[in-house]
Design a protein around this motif. Sequence first.
Motif, PDB file in Angstrom:
ATOM      1  N   HIS A 282     -11.265-111.826  48.354  1.00 39.01           N
ATOM      2  CA  HIS A 282     -10.895-112.894  47.415  1.00 39.01           C
ATOM      3  C   HIS A 282     -10.126-112.378  46.195  1.00 39.01           C
ATOM      4  CE1 HIS A 282     -14.411-111.185  45.507  1.00 39.01           C
ATOM      5  NE2 HIS A 282     -14.273-111.985  44.456  1.00 39.01           N
ATOM      6  N   ILE A 283      -9.913-111.072  46.118  1.00 37.30           N
ATOM      7  CA  ILE A 283      -9.142-110.478  45.019  1.00 37.30           C
ATOM      8  C   ILE A 283      -7.708-110.288  45.489  1.00 37.30           C
ATOM      9  CG2 ILE A 283      -8.872-108.491  43.516  1.00 37.30           C
ATOM     10  CD1 ILE A 283     -11.267-110.282  42.835  1.00 37.30           C
ATOM     11  N   HIS A 284      -6.767-110.881  44.767  1.00 36.01           N
ATOM     12  CA  HIS A 284      -5.362-110.881  45.193  1.00 36.01           C
ATOM     13  C   HIS A 284      -4.470-109.981  44.349  1.00 36.01           C
ATOM     14  CE1 HIS A 284      -6.814-114.013  47.677  1.00 36.01           C
ATOM     15  NE2 HIS A 284      -6.847-114.946  46.725  1.00 36.01           N
ATOM     16  N   LYS A 285      -4.905-109.675  43.143  1.00 32.89           N
ATOM     17  CA  LYS A 285      -4.109-108.803  42.297  1.00 32.89           C
ATOM     18  C   LYS A 285      -5.025-107.835  41.556  1.00 32.89           C
ATOM     19  CE  LYS A 285      -0.015-111.605  41.145  1.00 32.89           C
ATOM     20  NZ  LYS A 285       0.793-112.140  40.026  1.00 32.89           N
TER      21      LYS A 285
ATOM     22  N   ASN B 226     -21.596-116.626  39.717  1.00 35.44           N
ATOM     23  CA  ASN B 226     -21.371-115.183  39.721  1.00 35.44           C
ATOM     24  C   ASN B 226     -21.183-114.592  41.108  1.00 35.44           C
ATOM     25  OD1 ASN B 226     -21.515-115.040  36.937  1.00 35.44           O
ATOM     26  ND2 ASN B 226     -23.722-114.638  36.920  1.00 35.44           N
ATOM     27  N   SER B 227     -21.248-115.433  42.152  1.00 41.38           N
ATOM     28  CA  SER B 227     -21.115-114.909  43.513  1.00 41.38           C
ATOM     29  C   SER B 227     -19.710-114.391  43.800  1.00 41.38           C
ATOM     30  CB  SER B 227     -21.477-115.996  44.531  1.00 41.38           C
ATOM     31  OG  SER B 227     -20.531-117.060  44.505  1.00 41.38           O
TER      32      SER B 227
ATOM     33  N   ILE C 185     -11.581-116.326  41.441  1.00 39.60           N
ATOM     34  CA  ILE C 185     -12.725-116.037  40.563  1.00 39.60           C
ATOM     35  C   ILE C 185     -12.956-117.149  39.553  1.00 39.60           C
ATOM     36  CG2 ILE C 185     -12.471-113.529  40.787  1.00 39.60           C
ATOM     37  CD1 ILE C 185     -10.985-113.557  38.083  1.00 39.60           C
ATOM     38  N   GLU C 186     -12.226-118.255  39.706  1.00 40.44           N
ATOM     39  CA  GLU C 186     -12.278-119.280  38.665  1.00 40.44           C
ATOM     40  C   GLU C 186     -13.659-119.911  38.513  1.00 40.44           C
ATOM     41  OE1 GLU C 186     -10.710-121.007  42.505  1.00 40.44           O
ATOM     42  OE2 GLU C 186     -10.198-119.303  41.218  1.00 40.44           O
TER      43      GLU C 186
END
Length: 323
Positions: free
Chosen positions: A96-99, A53-54, A44-45
């Motif tokens: 894309h979300i890992h935690k 914002n994508s 998300i960096e």
Amino acid sequence: MSSQSVLASARYGKDLVRVFRVVREGSWHHVVEYNVKVLLEGNIETSYTEADNSVVVTTDAMKNITYYLAKISPHILSPERFALHLGTHMVSKYAHIHKSFVTVEKLRWSRIPVGAEGQEQPHPHAFVRDGADKRTVEVEIDASAGKDKIVAKVSSGIADLLVLKSTGSAFTGYIRDEYTTLREVDDRVFSTSVDLKYTFAPFAISAPTDAKGLDFPAPSQDTPGGVWDGEIVAERVRTATLEIFALDESASVQATLYKMAQRVIAENADVQTVTYNLPNKHYIPVDMKYIGVDNTTPSKAEVFVPVAAPSGLISATISRKQG
């Protein structure tokens, strides 16, 4: 823009999602009230560094997912299981979300006893807020090694459990020097607002098998003292804290704290660490010598002034001995 800075870490989410759920089993109802916080980490960096914002899962979506799972999850009555379900869904749904980090604060609701004196029975659907203390759960779901290699970390606890006993506590033998004004006492009021956290050993979570990532195959049973046994562990921890507080002839807050934590670890096989924060709630005897009344000798002290600040704060973490 400056090239001298770098984004070291980032997470974001939704805080203070208030959830109340009624679970109906015929005329017998269960209720839970939660305050929920959800935070996400991952790729998300660029939302920070490039205004892209994508990669952003909106906090509005996090709120709505929380409500939806509160409706459909079979684990809603357990804050540990519900937090694990919610966090696992977050990392499973979004590639894309890992935690994910889910915090649940459970408010107290207990059934109202009704009936003739001595024959009271819990009412099937009437409840009372019988205390200001709250159960707390903090869950970290880590899918960094892959969506099929999810690891969970869980800490549970109690916050704002206000306790007091009017005797059975002393404080003597401490360092006395030119800065010490505190008088030694062999009998005093002992009061604190208990804030404790107990942490379980990390464990693997099975990945959801359905396309939407909504399935959460939690085991129906667990070894005593494990995270899936959360409701029983929470009651055991609360009982241990209250009983040690009441029964211990306290030489200090520190000594009583240690006994509380020892019992929590002894009674719950999977609890690895216990942290207590015990702020002193001071009650100062009113000096009435000016009218010839002794209200400062410990055995005669009966009228006190509650003092909010400054306050002593006693804290410690006790770990399970390894090996």
